[in-house]
Design a protein around this motif. Structure first.
Motif, short mmCIF file in Angstrom:
data_model
loop_
_atom_site.label_atom_id
_atom_site.label_comp_id
_atom_site.label_asym_id
_atom_site.label_seq_id
_atom_site.Cartn_x
_atom_site.Cartn_y
_atom_site.Cartn_z
N PRO A 242 0.83 -1.21 0.00
CA PRO A 242 0.00 0.00 0.00
C PRO A 242 0.86 1.26 0.00
N LEU A 243 0.25 2.38 -0.40
CA LEU A 243 0.94 3.66 -0.45
C LEU A 243 0.50 4.52 0.74
N THR A 244 1.46 5.26 1.33
CA THR A 244 1.15 6.13 2.46
C THR A 244 1.91 7.45 2.32
N HIS A 245 1.36 8.50 2.95
CA HIS A 245 2.04 9.79 2.95
C HIS A 245 3.32 9.73 3.77
N ASP A 246 3.35 8.87 4.79
CA ASP A 246 4.57 8.71 5.58
C ASP A 246 5.73 8.24 4.71
N GLU A 247 5.43 7.37 3.75
CA GLU A 247 6.46 6.89 2.83
C GLU A 247 7.00 8.04 1.98
N VAL A 248 6.10 8.91 1.55
CA VAL A 248 6.50 10.08 0.76
C VAL A 248 7.49 10.94 1.53
N ILE A 249 7.15 11.27 2.77
CA ILE A 249 8.01 12.12 3.60
C ILE A 249 9.34 11.43 3.87
N GLU A 250 9.28 10.13 4.18
CA GLU A 250 10.50 9.38 4.50
C GLU A 250 11.48 9.39 3.32
N THR A 251 10.96 9.18 2.10
CA THR A 251 11.83 9.13 0.93
C THR A 251 12.42 10.49 0.62
N THR A 252 11.61 11.55 0.71
CA THR A 252 12.14 12.88 0.42
C THR A 252 13.22 13.27 1.41
N GLN A 253 13.09 12.82 2.66
CA GLN A 253 14.12 13.12 3.65
C GLN A 253 15.43 12.43 3.31
N LYS A 254 15.35 11.24 2.71
CA LYS A 254 16.55 10.50 2.35
C LYS A 254 17.33 11.17 1.23
N VAL A 255 16.63 11.89 0.35
CA VAL A 255 17.31 12.49 -0.81
C VAL A 255 17.51 14.00 -0.63
N GLN A 256 17.28 14.49 0.58
CA GLN A 256 17.39 15.94 0.80
C GLN A 256 18.75 16.49 0.41
#
Length: 270
Positions: A242-256
């Motif tokens: 499943p897709l979640t907004h938490d996943e979105v935030i987590e991934t963007t933090q990794k590539v900051q």
């Protein structure tokens, strides 16, 4: 609309009188770039006349104005979305104010779902074009010629010159980037697997719930646009999860780190 733009512009100019060069719209999880701005003033959206207020996690909800790599910039640390209940005119109002404050170039960023099978979460994608599947646009209604033409040309929604500059900048930084078409849906739900297959067939490489309205208004106003998507997840049906907004935030933090390096170098080169 024109009077509202004037009132918001006057309010901001009372706090920051210098003309601005570049506007930045920072998407989900990408607002950290605003912390890099020097001699900055921060203005919460709720203080600015006629501005909406961000209601989404990952969107701080303030303007940050100051200097970044030698340029005068205005960053939206958090944006507005149609799915929050705002009209397209409200979603794009800050872009109108940017133009009134002297902004001639805009970098718009977002977190998006990867539709292209060659993409991976954490990729940065230079937006080469978009498809508007949002069921409307902010130019519907009467047109005020002071803001832009009745029938604006969208054959170069994203500046070819800035796309080339972004590719060159990424290469100089030894960053691997993707290129592709952004497909704009209204949200707030994620797409079904069948919808993702449709998007791929229609030519979309990434899908999201923002960006398209702001770019339409920027081009209507004569602002040159550069777009960068952070591929925060693979779209529905591409992985068995499943897709979640938490996943979105987590991934963007990794590539900051890569995101910051690219955007800061772009600002300096523009």
């Amino acid at each position: 609309m024109y009077k509202k733009i004037e009132e918001a512009t006057t309010f901001i100019q009372e706090q920051y009188a210098e003309s601005l060069d570049i506007g930045l719209i920072l998407g989900s999880g990408l607002g950290i770039l605003a912390e890099e701005i020097e001699q900055a003033i921060k203005i919460p959206y709720e203080q600015i006349p006629h501005f909406p207020v961000s209601t989404v996690e990952g969107h701080t909800g303030q303007l940050v104005i100051g200097s970044l790599n030698g340029k005068k910039v205005m960053a939206m640390q958090g944006r507005f979305h149609f799915y929050e209940g705002y009209h397209f005119h409200e979603v794009t109002f800050p872009v109108r104010v940017m133009k009134a404050l002297g902004v001639g170039q805009l970098i718009v960023t977002n977190a998006a779902g990867g539709v292209n099978k060659e993409f991976q979460p954490g990729d940065l994608m230079i937006i080469t074009d978009h498809i508007n599947h949002m069921g409307g646009n902010p130019l519907i209604g009467s047109n005020d010629a002071r803001l832009g033409p009745r029938f604006p040309d969208m054959s170069e929604a994203y500046s070819k010159k800035l796309i080339a500059l972004a590719k060159e900048t990424a290469e100089n930084l030894h960053l691997s980037v993707q290129n592709g078409v952004y497909f704009g849906n209204t949200g707030p739900l994620y797409e079904t697997p069948a919808e993702v297959r449709m998007i791929r067939q229609l030519g979309g490489d990434a899908v999201g719930m923002s960006t398209v309205p702001e770019v339409i208004v920027a081009r209507h106003a004569g602002i040159e646009v550069m777009g960068i998507s952070c591929i925060s997840n693979l779209a529905a049906g591409m992985l068995d999860q499943p897709l979640t907004h938490d996943e979105v935030i987590e991934t963007t933090q990794k590539v900051q780190s890569d995101f910051l390096r690219l955007i800061k170098a772009l600002v300096e080169a523009m």
